[in-house]
Design a protein around this motif. Structure first.
Motif, PDB file in Angstrom:
ATOM      1  N   GLY A   1     -13.150 -62.351 -36.624  1.00 44.65           N
ATOM      2  CA  GLY A   1     -12.361 -62.664 -37.804  1.00 44.65           C
ATOM      3  C   GLY A   1     -11.860 -64.090 -37.818  1.00 44.65           C
TER       4      GLY A   1
ATOM      5  N   ILE B   1     -10.000 -61.459 -43.123  1.00 50.12           N
ATOM      6  CA  ILE B   1      -9.654 -60.082 -42.764  1.00 50.12           C
ATOM      7  C   ILE B   1     -10.396 -59.103 -43.658  1.00 50.12           C
TER       8      ILE B   1
ATOM      9  N   HIS C   1     -14.107 -58.922 -42.428  1.00 44.86           N
ATOM     10  CA  HIS C   1     -14.241 -58.228 -41.146  1.00 44.86           C
ATOM     11  C   HIS C   1     -13.894 -56.748 -41.294  1.00 44.86           C
TER      12      HIS C   1
ATOM     13  N   ASN D   1      -5.240 -55.316 -38.036  1.00 44.94           N
ATOM     14  CA  ASN D   1      -5.283 -56.551 -38.817  1.00 44.94           C
ATOM     15  C   ASN D   1      -3.991 -57.353 -38.722  1.00 44.94           C
TER      16      ASN D   1
END
Length: 294
Positions: free
Chosen positions: A148, A170, A173, A231
């Motif tokens: 990422g 983000i 990914h 994340n």
């Protein structure tokens, strides 16, 4: 079982014992060979990765001393003895941490939508054609294979510094990761409802909507909540390449050797992840029952 064997004639009993002994020996030999191969591969990997135990033990003190410095204020006192001084930049850090959470939220939301749209095409039991399944799977593999932070760096060069690059990184990914996980959930779904709906003349889209989705929606939600937690951690370091969030301030503190600032920011990130983990666990429990908590 032992009483049944004990009444067998001597030659038969000896033959059974011999077969059992040989089976045990073969199993032990396989275990020993496997352990030896594991050690050989481990040693080769250590040599290739330049793992040097002598260097590790010689410099482990530097690692310990760094943690000692990050827990010490400029005055020489421990950080917990003067909390206001330790968190002197709390207002600014909270604002940047909030930006990190927003980057994670929007990126996770976008990635979930794209992953949801693509996973039915990637699953072996629901994809309309083999060539489409192959193409979508390769696309998802590319999206989740590239780190990422690399995507973030590319988007920073394309769109400039700021949160937008982090959101796009983000989202991309997450699309690859959730698309893969979602497709695996779909592949474990019961296809009999799909056959029943298709026999009535329903379209492929209707079959996915009414036969597959009700079976997998709980798994989708659980994986999405877990991905949001992941994340948040990823967004915390994307600031290192200028993609916004608390990572920018953390990088400044590291480069300028503001040791107590490093520990304060790390504490905020850790506490935030803890709270998100507790919150998502509670939410899974509310949505799917007590079994989702375990």
């Amino acid at each position: 079982m032992s009483s049944a064997i004990s009444i067998l004639p001597g030659p038969q009993l000896n033959a059974l014992n011999e077969v059992y002994r040989k089976a045990v020996m073969r199993r032990r030999m396989r275990v020993l060979i496997g352990a030896a191969l594991f050690m050989v591969v481990l040693l080769v990997a250590c040599v290739g990765a330049e793992v040097n135990l002598k260097t590790l033990f010689a410099h482990v003190g530097n690692f310990v001393s760094y943690f000692d410095r990050v827990l010490t204020l400029d005055s020489g006192m421990r950080v917990w003895t003067d909390i206001p001084e330790w968190f002197w930049g709390l207002r600014k850090w909270l604002r940047m941490l909030g930006e990190t959470l927003l980057i994670s939220y929007v990126g996770t939301l976008l990635g979930t939508v794209f992953g949801f749209c693509l996973n039915f095409l990637a699953a072996e039991n629901t994809s309309p054609t083999p060539w489409l399944r192959f193409a979508v799977r390769r696309l998802l593999e590319f999206a989740r294979t590239v780190p990422g932070i690399v995507f973030a760096l590319i988007f920073v060069m394309a769109f400039g510094l700021g949160p937008m690059a982090g959101v796009l990184a983000i989202a991309l990914h997450t699309t690859g990761a959730l698309g893969k996980l979602f497709s695996e959930v779909v592949e474990n779904a019961d296809m009999r409802p799909v056959e029943g709906i298709r026999s009535t003349g329903a379209s492929w889209l209707s079959s996915m909507r009414f036969a597959v989705l009700p079976q997998v929606i709980a798994g989708y939600a659980s994986y999405t909540l877990l991905r949001f937690e992941i994340n948040v951690r990823e967004a915390s370091v994307m600031g290192f390449v200028g993609a916004g969030g608390i990572g920018q301030e953390l990088l400044v503190a590291i480069r300028k050797f503001y040791y107590s600032d490093v520990s304060a920011i790390l504490v905020m990130i850790v506490v935030t992840v803890f709270l998100i983990d507790i919150g998502t666990g509670w939410l899974r429990g509310r949505l799917f029952g007590e079994e989702a908590r375990t």
